[in-house]
Design a protein around this motif. Structure first.
Motif, PDB file in Angstrom:
ATOM      1  N   ILE A 160       0.842  -1.194   0.000  1.00 18.94           N
ATOM      2  CA  ILE A 160       0.000   0.000   0.000  1.00 18.94           C
ATOM      3  C   ILE A 160       0.879   1.246   0.000  1.00 18.94           C
ATOM      4  CG2 ILE A 160      -1.492   1.405   1.464  1.00 18.94           C
ATOM      5  CD1 ILE A 160      -3.040  -0.934   2.208  1.00 18.94           C
ATOM      6  N   ILE A 161       1.872   1.199   0.862  1.00 14.37           N
ATOM      7  CA  ILE A 161       2.746   2.358   1.021  1.00 14.37           C
ATOM      8  C   ILE A 161       3.475   2.678  -0.280  1.00 14.37           C
ATOM      9  CG2 ILE A 161       4.835   3.169   2.171  1.00 14.37           C
ATOM     10  CD1 ILE A 161       3.824   1.797   4.690  1.00 14.37           C
ATOM     11  N   ARG A 162       3.934   1.629  -0.962  1.00 13.06           N
ATOM     12  CA  ARG A 162       4.583   1.871  -2.252  1.00 13.06           C
ATOM     13  C   ARG A 162       3.619   2.566  -3.196  1.00 13.06           C
ATOM     14  NH1 ARG A 162       9.768   0.407  -4.080  1.00 13.06           N
ATOM     15  NH2 ARG A 162       9.035   1.860  -5.646  1.00 13.06           N
ATOM     16  N   GLY A 163       2.381   2.141  -3.168  1.00 12.65           N
ATOM     17  CA  GLY A 163       1.374   2.769  -4.022  1.00 12.65           C
ATOM     18  C   GLY A 163       1.245   4.250  -3.707  1.00 12.65           C
ATOM     19  N   ILE A 164       1.174   4.543  -2.441  1.00 17.86           N
ATOM     20  CA  ILE A 164       1.061   5.945  -2.017  1.00 17.86           C
ATOM     21  C   ILE A 164       2.317   6.705  -2.409  1.00 17.86           C
ATOM     22  CG2 ILE A 164       0.830   7.503  -0.050  1.00 17.86           C
ATOM     23  CD1 ILE A 164      -0.604   5.287   1.453  1.00 17.86           C
ATOM     24  N   GLU A 165       3.446   6.135  -2.045  1.00 17.29           N
ATOM     25  CA  GLU A 165       4.703   6.844  -2.226  1.00 17.29           C
ATOM     26  C   GLU A 165       5.012   7.124  -3.691  1.00 17.29           C
ATOM     27  OE1 GLU A 165       8.121   4.970  -0.509  1.00 17.29           O
ATOM     28  OE2 GLU A 165       9.411   6.355  -1.599  1.00 17.29           O
ATOM     29  N   ASP A 166       4.840   6.107  -4.521  1.00 16.18           N
ATOM     30  CA  ASP A 166       5.139   6.305  -5.930  1.00 16.18           C
ATOM     31  C   ASP A 166       4.272   7.410  -6.524  1.00 16.18           C
ATOM     32  OD1 ASP A 166       6.962   4.334  -5.643  1.00 16.18           O
ATOM     33  OD2 ASP A 166       5.903   2.818  -6.800  1.00 16.18           O
ATOM     34  N   ALA A 167       3.005   7.385  -6.173  1.00 14.31           N
ATOM     35  CA  ALA A 167       2.100   8.418  -6.683  1.00 14.31           C
ATOM     36  C   ALA A 167       2.483   9.787  -6.114  1.00 14.31           C
ATOM     37  CB  ALA A 167       0.659   8.076  -6.330  1.00 14.31           C
ATOM     38  N   ALA A 168       2.894   9.789  -4.863  1.00 17.85           N
ATOM     39  CA  ALA A 168       3.253  11.046  -4.202  1.00 17.85           C
ATOM     40  C   ALA A 168       4.512  11.647  -4.827  1.00 17.85           C
ATOM     41  CB  ALA A 168       3.466  10.816  -2.710  1.00 17.85           C
ATOM     42  N   LEU A 169       5.505  10.819  -4.993  1.00 17.32           N
ATOM     43  CA  LEU A 169       6.786  11.282  -5.531  1.00 17.32           C
ATOM     44  C   LEU A 169       6.574  11.949  -6.883  1.00 17.32           C
ATOM     45  CD1 LEU A 169       9.756  11.273  -4.752  1.00 17.32           C
ATOM     46  CD2 LEU A 169      10.065   9.274  -6.193  1.00 17.32           C
ATOM     47  N   GLU A 170       5.738  11.341  -7.651  1.00 16.88           N
ATOM     48  CA  GLU A 170       5.455  11.840  -8.992  1.00 16.88           C
ATOM     49  C   GLU A 170       4.924  13.274  -8.954  1.00 16.88           C
ATOM     50  OE1 GLU A 170       2.464  10.573 -12.535  1.00 16.88           O
ATOM     51  OE2 GLU A 170       2.917   9.093 -10.997  1.00 16.88           O
ATOM     52  N   LYS A 171       4.156  13.575  -7.936  1.00 17.32           N
ATOM     53  CA  LYS A 171       3.566  14.911  -7.825  1.00 17.32           C
ATOM     54  C   LYS A 171       4.360  15.807  -6.883  1.00 17.32           C
ATOM     55  CE  LYS A 171      -0.872  13.347  -9.211  1.00 17.32           C
ATOM     56  NZ  LYS A 171      -1.951  13.960  -9.955  1.00 17.32           N
ATOM     57  N   GLY A 172       5.525  15.361  -6.483  1.00 19.02           N
ATOM     58  CA  GLY A 172       6.381  16.207  -5.660  1.00 19.02           C
ATOM     59  C   GLY A 172       6.048  16.195  -4.182  1.00 19.02           C
ATOM     60  N   TYR A 173       5.310  15.197  -3.744  1.00 21.89           N
ATOM     61  CA  TYR A 173       5.011  15.106  -2.324  1.00 21.89           C
ATOM     62  C   TYR A 173       5.849  14.007  -1.690  1.00 21.89           C
ATOM     63  CZ  TYR A 173       1.038  17.934  -3.620  1.00 21.89           C
ATOM     64  OH  TYR A 173       0.250  18.949  -4.095  1.00 21.89           O
ATOM     65  N   ARG A 174       5.969  14.057  -0.370  1.00 15.27           N
ATOM     66  CA  ARG A 174       6.685  12.994   0.319  1.00 15.27           C
ATOM     67  C   ARG A 174       5.854  12.535   1.501  1.00 15.27           C
ATOM     68  NH1 ARG A 174       8.588  16.878  -1.166  1.00 15.27           N
ATOM     69  NH2 ARG A 174       9.109  18.876  -0.236  1.00 15.27           N
ATOM     70  N   ILE A 175       6.191  11.377   2.014  1.00 19.09           N
ATOM     71  CA  ILE A 175       5.361  10.825   3.082  1.00 19.09           C
ATOM     72  C   ILE A 175       6.163  10.530   4.344  1.00 19.09           C
ATOM     73  CG2 ILE A 175       3.760   9.805   1.435  1.00 19.09           C
ATOM     74  CD1 ILE A 175       4.999   7.123   1.893  1.00 19.09           C
ATOM     75  N   ILE A 176       5.497  10.729   5.460  1.00 19.46           N
ATOM     76  CA  ILE A 176       6.039  10.305   6.743  1.00 19.46           C
ATOM     77  C   ILE A 176       5.170   9.153   7.223  1.00 19.46           C
ATOM     78  CG2 ILE A 176       6.424  10.911   9.140  1.00 19.46           C
ATOM     79  CD1 ILE A 176       7.115  13.607   8.460  1.00 19.46           C
ATOM     80  N   ILE A 177       5.809   8.060   7.602  1.00 21.35           N
ATOM     81  CA  ILE A 177       5.059   6.876   7.992  1.00 21.35           C
ATOM     82  C   ILE A 177       5.049   6.725   9.503  1.00 21.35           C
ATOM     83  CG2 ILE A 177       5.010   4.363   7.892  1.00 21.35           C
ATOM     84  CD1 ILE A 177       6.346   4.638   5.136  1.00 21.35           C
ATOM     85  N   GLY A 178       3.901   6.379  10.028  1.00 20.60           N
ATOM     86  CA  GLY A 178       3.822   6.091  11.445  1.00 20.60           C
ATOM     87  C   GLY A 178       3.190   4.738  11.687  1.00 20.60           C
ATOM     88  N   ASN A 179       3.848   3.914  12.479  1.00 22.52           N
ATOM     89  CA  ASN A 179       3.266   2.635  12.880  1.00 22.52           C
ATOM     90  C   ASN A 179       2.539   2.824  14.188  1.00 22.52           C
ATOM     91  OD1 ASN A 179       4.385   0.535  10.953  1.00 22.52           O
ATOM     92  ND2 ASN A 179       6.234   1.603  11.588  1.00 22.52           N
ATOM     93  N   THR A 180       1.267   2.486  14.209  1.00 27.42           N
ATOM     94  CA  THR A 180       0.503   2.751  15.430  1.00 27.42           C
ATOM     95  C   THR A 180       0.400   1.535  16.339  1.00 27.42           C
ATOM     96  OG1 THR A 180      -1.598   2.108  14.454  1.00 27.42           O
ATOM     97  CG2 THR A 180      -0.900   4.387  14.156  1.00 27.42           C
TER      98      THR A 180
END
Lengths: 315, 315
Positions: A77-97
DNA sequence: TAATATTATGGAAACGTTTCCATCAAGGAG
DNA sequence: CTCCTTGATGGAAACGTTTCCATAATATTA
């Protein structure tokens, strides 16, 4: 560290002009723009995101909350988010709850502190800290009231599980419940339950106890009482298969087992696991896109994904 | 959004005093400090990290680079890093590089833009963009020249692989090479190679080709030529075992297979995989601690971890 | 008693951007 | 020829902190 100011001196124009040139916003003569770009290149200018964020109070960082990245479903899931984000110039911070409301709260606060543009969460206490979050939130594989969410059709997934087990000859089925605080687990459970009832088949339910580990209630006696097992996810199915193997239960001859998720490893376990595939990567991608639209006030409706039966050797 | 200024008004002192009270830096009377704390609580003050970062130009974010979070070895490392980070009030941004120097460069630039305090990298082009990084870097499971790194004893790991395969009766061994740009793979390869030579055993090498996937060179003919297989990691071993199963090769009777990493799933594949365990979580923890010390100018020496043979049914 | 620390506080600059506003030149419409 | 729009630019404020410096009151020392 070269700043916009250095460029302004180098070119001989004001900082505001440089800013406009760099961002292509407002009026700048082609001549000046060219010079600014050249200077930026020459001086090795890298824009300071922190300053930009402080000024606009919107950063390009997206907070992502998952229960535990160690469960291989989430990295996908995270790869899906990240790849899409990177493409649009966004980055992600991940938190394990770790399903811990305290940790969740801590992370949400942190996301606020960092002026995150939004949150994508695959874990959310029902009346949790999300309630008073100022930043937009998209729920992933988790439906709560009127919030925006992206998910797979888990009710159907549960139905497929039950149907397939019946089709493959099971006559006494054990339905293993997942955590009842997650709609994705509740839905697949209800889907399976409905189908079992509808088909008038004999079955029992192994409830999700406070120990949060159904394997704690599995023993040799229980295993031999059923010939079909519906697992809430692949991870549990692996352990169940392993237990059966060690206790000499033949799968699928004596017992059929079906999982849920279709992790990459389900091909390799013994016997290879029949399961329900949900499109994890695509789910992540879609969640990101939805968040980006949502923050701009757009709400798309098509946010449901289909699931699919993957037949292997455990049934 | 309540700011320090709101608190200053509310209490009736200057912002500088509030800042000092909040951070317990400099002189503040106990009386004022009490009032400030109360007001902060009452107004629901959350410090703005962005502003703090802009001022100090050091953020509490740490960049983490991994090849691909989808390989379960890395989530474990990441948990190690993250848990340790959270405890000390730091957060991490993760970047998947897919072994792509361009992506790596992009992420490093992004880490700079965000004033990251440091980088932990499990992937690094030899003469890559790290060369001109201003922020401290700790290499994880990867040794390059004089940089700071944290790693397991892979040479020993390779030796253990070869030794065990010989002990378990293999007479003709295929040593499968991993990517030769990663010291962790090179070391384990050399460890195994040395041991094989030293024992005068018959063996061949399957080189890591440009396709980057050794399975591309595996076929029925090759498989039957050897009775022992040394894999560079568990993931590949899973696929090899699967291939053998499908081609009717009995493991461990006809062929013995040993992996490397001891992923959680190695217990569940068929047959369960004998492998070398490296302490992924601890590696991550240590990397974070090392980075934090390193940025303060402290360089600890003990940064090597032991590895361990985990005997299961594939040998 | 005078000189010097120590404690407490506020003002203001600084971090690197973006953006609003003012200014001014040039070109087109009346 | 005047009025208005359009294009181009610079100055300065703002974002929310931290921190340096100055001031002042009180406490300590010689």
């Amino acid at each position: 560290m070269t700043t916009i100011k250095d460029i302004s001196k180098h070119v001989g124009v004001s900082v505001s002009t440089v800013s406009r040139a760099l961002n292509s916003s407002g009026y700048v003569s082609p001549e000046v723009k060219r010079k600014v770009m050249a200077a930026a290149e020459e001086l090795g200018y890298i824009p300071n995101e922190t300053a930009r964020t402080l000024n606009t109070s919107i950063s390009k960082v997206i907070g992502v909350l998952v229960p535990d990245i160690t469960n291989p479903f989430f990295p996908k899931i995270i790869r899906g988010i990240e790849d899409a984000a990177l493409e649009k110039g966004y980055r992600i911070i991940i938190g394990n709850t770790d399903h811990d409301a305290e940790k969740e709260k801590k992370y949400v606060e942190m996301f606020h502190q960092n002026n995150c543009l939004g949150i994508i969460s695959a874990t959310w206490s029902i009346d949790g800290p999300g309630a008073n979050s100022r930043i937009p939130i998209v729920l992933l594989d988790r439906v709560v009231d009127d919030s925006i969410s992206v998910q797979a059709d888990h009710y159907k997934g549960g139905m497929l599980q039950a149907e397939h087990l019946i089709d493959s000859g099971a006559t006494k089925i054990l339905l293993i419940q997942g955590p009842d605080t997650y709609s994705s687990f509740v839905d697949r459970y209800n889907g399976a339950l409905g189908t079992l009832k509808h088909n008038n088949i004999e079955f029992s339910i192994l409830e999700y106890g406070p120990s949060a580990d159904p394997m704690g209630n599995i023993n040799d006696g229980i295993i031999r009482k059923y010939d079909g097992f519906i697992c809430p996810n692949d991870l549990l199915a692996y352990r169940l298969l392993n237990f059966m193997y060690e206790n000499g239960v033949e799968v699928p001859a004596e017992a059929r087992v079906i999982g849920y998720d279709d992790l990459e490893f389900s091909k390799y376990v013994y016997p290879s696991l029949t399961t329900i595939r949900q499109p994890a990567y695509e789910l992540g991608e879609k969640a990101l896109k939805t968040l980006l639209e949502y923050k701009d006030g757009i709400v798309t409706d098509k946010r449901n994904f289909d699931v699919q039966l993957i037949k292997r050797n455990s049934t």
